[in-house]
Motif scaffolding. Sequence first.
Motif, short mmCIF file in Angstrom:
data_model
loop_
_atom_site.label_atom_id
_atom_site.label_comp_id
_atom_site.label_asym_id
_atom_site.label_seq_id
_atom_site.Cartn_x
_atom_site.Cartn_y
_atom_site.Cartn_z
N TYR A 59 0.81 -1.21 0.00
CA TYR A 59 0.00 0.00 0.00
C TYR A 59 0.85 1.27 0.00
O TYR A 59 0.33 2.36 0.20
N PRO A 61 -5.22 3.35 -2.90
CA PRO A 61 -6.17 3.74 -1.85
C PRO A 61 -6.19 2.73 -0.70
O PRO A 61 -6.20 1.52 -0.93
N LEU A 62 -6.20 3.24 0.51
CA LEU A 62 -6.20 2.38 1.69
C LEU A 62 -7.60 2.05 2.17
O LEU A 62 -7.85 0.96 2.68
N SER A 63 -8.53 2.98 2.00
CA SER A 63 -9.87 2.80 2.55
C SER A 63 -10.83 2.31 1.47
O SER A 63 -10.57 2.43 0.27
N ASP A 64 -11.97 1.77 1.91
CA ASP A 64 -12.99 1.35 0.98
C ASP A 64 -13.59 2.55 0.24
O ASP A 64 -13.94 2.45 -0.94
N GLU A 65 -13.72 3.67 0.95
CA GLU A 65 -14.23 4.88 0.29
C GLU A 65 -13.29 5.33 -0.82
O GLU A 65 -13.74 5.73 -1.90
N GLY A 66 -11.98 5.27 -0.55
CA GLY A 66 -11.02 5.65 -1.58
C GLY A 66 -11.04 4.73 -2.77
O GLY A 66 -10.91 5.17 -3.92
N LYS A 67 -11.21 3.44 -2.54
CA LYS A 67 -11.27 2.48 -3.65
C LYS A 67 -12.52 2.71 -4.49
O LYS A 67 -12.47 2.66 -5.73
#
Length: 337
Positions: free
Chosen positions: A87, A123-129
């Motif tokens: 990541y 992206p680290l977060s689900d929102e970012g993905k």
Amino acid sequence: MSCGANGWCARFVERHRAALNFTALVLGYVLYLIVGAGIFSAIELPYEQELRQELKDARSEFLNASPCVDEARLEKLLARVLEASNYGVTVHWNDSDQNWDFISSLFFTSTVLTTTGYGHTVPLSDEGKAFCIFYSLFGIPVTLLFLSAVVQRIMVFVTRQPITYFHRRWAMSKSVLALIHATCLGILLTLLFLIIPSWIFVTMEKDWNFLESVYFCFISLTTIGLGDYVPGSTHNKQGRPHPHLYRLGITVYLLVGLICVLVMLETCCELPHMRRLRQRFYNEKVHELDPETTTIIDRDHLSETPQYTAASMKKDSICLHLQSSKCSDPPCDVMKW
């Protein structure tokens, strides 16, 4: 009997020449993939096995020197470190450098929209993905439209107008001029966007040699983006007092360099030799082309013959002018010249 069979074979080949050429192209491409895979496997597999053995030896040496360390907990720690490294987060210098400040995020968006995708920062977060999916869904087509519009505007000044100018001034064949122009343009762009930037990266990235710098520039400008070399991501920060400005400059270099690479590819695709080569793989006939393209192809063929002198070119130009004025006189038909 054999003459009839040979005649049938000749007619069959002539009738299906484009399909046979396309089949040969597909088979040749598959063979090229297979040969490339074999060569890469032969070159890289020994290095991979050697690296694996070095890691095993280092792990065993560490455990022998540290009997208090539990092997299971060490494996868990290493797995967590490798996961974080995927990541873009490392334990060496991530406390001072951020992967998601504005400049780094701008660099990330440029690699996403140009489909370079180094993979060193994700992206680290689900929102970012989720946002990355929707952002790319609309951004990549817009980027393609933007690049296409910019390249076509540049082509007018860099390729089409110079070839037309020298064609009229020197009365040379456009196919010869286009080949000379493409060669000179390729040398110039190689110098400006491959050789010179590579020397700059050698001075800025202390861990890179010249081959690695050329490798990075080529992999990036061709949008391959393997991600094994990313400027500004090495642990050695000497020589980069302004890392954000350095990363911003790299972003601009990659975008401008990509545009120049596309201009070069478009210039090569417009070569008459490439047009004739492409016609071998589909059933497009000359009379199916638009009148302007047909006229250019015919004039290139005529200009390559000894009988097509400067006087003939002048006469042909007069007839083209009369044709544009809707001249109905049969001698003015360009195709009859």
